[in-house]
Design a protein around this motif. Structure first.
Motif, PDB file in Angstrom:
ATOM      1  N   UNK A   1      38.496  53.018  43.010  1.00  0.00           N
ATOM      2  CA  UNK A   1      37.371  52.914  42.284  1.00  0.00           C
ATOM      3  C   UNK A   1      37.536  52.821  41.015  1.00  0.00           C
ATOM      4  N   UNK A   2      36.810  51.670  40.273  1.00  0.00           N
ATOM      5  CA  UNK A   2      37.070  51.518  39.133  1.00  0.00           C
ATOM      6  C   UNK A   2      35.824  51.778  38.352  1.00  0.00           C
ATOM      7  N   UNK A   3      35.909  52.642  36.934  1.00  0.00           N
ATOM      8  CA  UNK A   3      34.771  52.735  36.087  1.00  0.00           C
ATOM      9  C   UNK A   3      34.875  51.514  35.111  1.00  0.00           C
ATOM     10  N   UNK A   4      33.737  50.741  35.341  1.00  0.00           N
ATOM     11  CA  UNK A   4      33.707  49.463  34.323  1.00  0.00           C
ATOM     12  C   UNK A   4      32.960  50.112  32.830  1.00  0.00           C
ATOM     13  N   UNK A   5      32.219  50.983  32.953  1.00  0.00           N
ATOM     14  CA  UNK A   5      31.473  51.499  31.624  1.00  0.00           C
ATOM     15  C   UNK A   5      31.062  52.892  31.778  1.00  0.00           C
ATOM     16  N   UNK A   6      31.094  53.905  30.822  1.00  0.00           N
ATOM     17  CA  UNK A   6      31.907  53.549  29.607  1.00  0.00           C
ATOM     18  C   UNK A   6      33.549  53.769  29.908  1.00  0.00           C
TER      19      UNK A   6
ATOM     20  N   UNK B   1      30.910  53.606  53.010  1.00  0.00           N
ATOM     21  CA  UNK B   1      30.927  54.976  53.140  1.00  0.00           C
ATOM     22  C   UNK B   1      31.086  55.716  51.673  1.00  0.00           C
ATOM     23  N   UNK B   2      31.674  55.059  50.841  1.00  0.00           N
ATOM     24  CA  UNK B   2      31.769  55.541  49.430  1.00  0.00           C
ATOM     25  C   UNK B   2      30.301  55.751  48.653  1.00  0.00           C
ATOM     26  N   UNK B   3      29.303  54.937  49.198  1.00  0.00           N
ATOM     27  CA  UNK B   3      28.125  55.250  48.816  1.00  0.00           C
ATOM     28  C   UNK B   3      27.645  56.454  49.402  1.00  0.00           C
ATOM     29  N   UNK B   4      27.777  56.785  50.703  1.00  0.00           N
ATOM     30  CA  UNK B   4      27.516  57.927  51.145  1.00  0.00           C
ATOM     31  C   UNK B   4      28.275  59.131  50.621  1.00  0.00           C
TER      32      UNK B   4
ATOM     33  N   UNK C   1      24.284  49.135  44.358  1.00  0.00           N
ATOM     34  CA  UNK C   1      23.997  47.677  44.877  1.00  0.00           C
ATOM     35  C   UNK C   1      25.088  47.269  45.792  1.00  0.00           C
ATOM     36  N   UNK C   2      24.812  47.147  47.011  1.00  0.00           N
ATOM     37  CA  UNK C   2      25.685  46.765  47.855  1.00  0.00           C
ATOM     38  C   UNK C   2      25.863  45.163  47.884  1.00  0.00           C
ATOM     39  N   UNK C   3      27.077  44.683  48.336  1.00  0.00           N
ATOM     40  CA  UNK C   3      27.221  43.128  47.872  1.00  0.00           C
ATOM     41  C   UNK C   3      26.986  42.574  49.295  1.00  0.00           C
TER      42      UNK C   3
ATOM     43  N   UNK D   1      33.597  49.332  43.619  1.00  0.00           N
ATOM     44  CA  UNK D   1      34.459  49.545  44.642  1.00  0.00           C
ATOM     45  C   UNK D   1      34.261  48.615  45.790  1.00  0.00           C
ATOM     46  N   UNK D   2      35.264  47.484  46.122  1.00  0.00           N
ATOM     47  CA  UNK D   2      34.903  46.615  47.045  1.00  0.00           C
ATOM     48  C   UNK D   2      33.866  45.778  46.599  1.00  0.00           C
ATOM     49  N   UNK D   3      33.397  45.468  45.583  1.00  0.00           N
ATOM     50  CA  UNK D   3      32.225  44.612  45.078  1.00  0.00           C
ATOM     51  C   UNK D   3      31.114  45.499  45.307  1.00  0.00           C
ATOM     52  N   UNK D   4      31.115  46.748  45.638  1.00  0.00           N
ATOM     53  CA  UNK D   4      29.808  47.485  45.549  1.00  0.00           C
ATOM     54  C   UNK D   4      29.680  48.057  44.002  1.00  0.00           C
ATOM     55  N   UNK D   5      28.467  48.034  43.658  1.00  0.00           N
ATOM     56  CA  UNK D   5      28.327  48.664  42.078  1.00  0.00           C
ATOM     57  C   UNK D   5      27.497  49.947  42.232  1.00  0.00           C
ATOM     58  N   UNK D   6      27.947  50.940  41.347  1.00  0.00           N
ATOM     59  CA  UNK D   6      27.511  52.241  41.538  1.00  0.00           C
ATOM     60  C   UNK D   6      26.903  52.677  40.106  1.00  0.00           C
TER      61      UNK D   6
END
Ligand SMILES: NC(=O)c1ccc[n+]([C@@H]2O[C@H](COP(=O)([O-])OP(=O)(O)OC[C@H]3O[C@@H](n4cnc5c(N)ncnc54)[C@H](OP(=O)(O)O)[C@@H]3O)[C@@H](O)[C@H]2O)c1
Length: 246
Positions: free
Chosen positions: A1-6, A57-60, A200-202, A232-237
């Motif tokens: 998983x990547x943190x895009x901000x901050x 599954x990451x959302x869960x 937001x799921x892709x 992660x995998x195009x899903x935004x948290x």
């Protein structure tokens, strides 16, 4: 998983939540309140009438991780009827982690229902958790294995009074509301939400379905600020905070 901000970089759900301590920020007359939703790119909160097919599954994992950090979880009757919740802290390791953080071993499950038309055979009422129902109905709930307390309101459940009750009578410092859209809308409209966790799921549902705010009590334009954005995998948290007036 990547943190895009901050502060962009590698992260995990566990690391992100490690320092998240909502119980340290209660208000005087209500708990700190965060809400959680998963949506499609076309902004819908259900696919085929349920929330499960939206997130990964990451959302869960994010939802489960969040639940471990709140004194209480709130849902509306519509969500209970569809999602048929069970005891969300049935595993001993979850209870131990919660107690280690100074939280009750099992979160209080707070339900909001006008009619008390609830799925009494759902695991939540039969697994032995702690349940508090705010209702406008005069009906009596049936006998269940779970400890069920009922708080009655006239006409409609007054959410300001309900949250005050949670804070003052039940000692709830932090409340996670898991929806659905009708309850969510009223919480924002009454100025009772501090943070929104939005996945937001892709995918598009491409069908009519509820958004995260529905019903007659819509909050109107509300300014938010981004507390973090993960991918992660195009899903935004995203984690948003209500922007306070300056
Ligand atoms: N994508 C997601 O993350 C997500 C999250 C949660 C839910 N959902 C989905 O949302 C759908 C349910 O939507 P919904 O908007 O109907 O759910 P909801 O907000 O959970 O439930 C609405 C019901 O809650 C009760 N209620 C809410 N506010 C009340 C008040 N002030 N006083 C008295 N009763 C009150 C009423 O129950 P009575 O009918 O008993 O009067 C009302 O019909 C489900 O399909 C679920 O899967 C999606």
């Amino acid at each position: 998983m990547r943190r895009l901000a901050p502060d962009p970089g590698e992260t995990t759900v566990e690391r992100q939540l490690d320092f998240y301590r909502p119980w340290e920020q209660p208000h005087e007359t209500r708990p700190f309140v965060a809400t959680n939703f998963a949506v499609t790119v076309d902004g819908r909160a259900t696919i085929g009438g349920k929330s499960g097919p939206i997130g990964s599954d990451t959302d869960t994992e994010m939802l489960v991780g969040l639940r471990r950090r709140f004194d209480a979880v709130m849902i509306g009757a519509g969500t209970m009827r569809v999602e048929r919740y069970g005891d969300i802290a049935s595993k001993p390791e979850v209870r131990e982690q919660r107690e280690g953080l100074g939280l009750p071993a099992s979160p209080l499950m707070a339900l909001v229902s006008g009619r008390l038309d609830l799925p009494w055979d759902a695991p939540l009422f039969n697994d032995g958790g702690r349940v508090l129902i705010f209702t406008a109905s005069e009906a009596e709930p049936p006998e269940t294995a779970a400890e069920v307390e009922v708080v009655r309101h006239e006409g409609n459940v007054d959410l300001v009074a309900a949250l005050r009750h949670l804070r003052e009578e039940q000692g709830v410092r932090a409340l996670l509301s898991e929806g659905g859209p009708h309850l969510h809308s009223q919480l924002w409209a009454a100025g009772l939400v501090d943070e929104l966790f939005l996945t937001t799921a892709p995918r598009l549902t491409g069908a009519e379905a509820p958004r995260i705010l529905e019903g007659k009590q819509l909050p109107g334009t509300t300014e938010l600020e981004l507390a973090w954005l993960l991918e992660e995998d195009g899903e935004l948290f995203a984690r948003y905070r209500r922007r306070l007036a300056r």
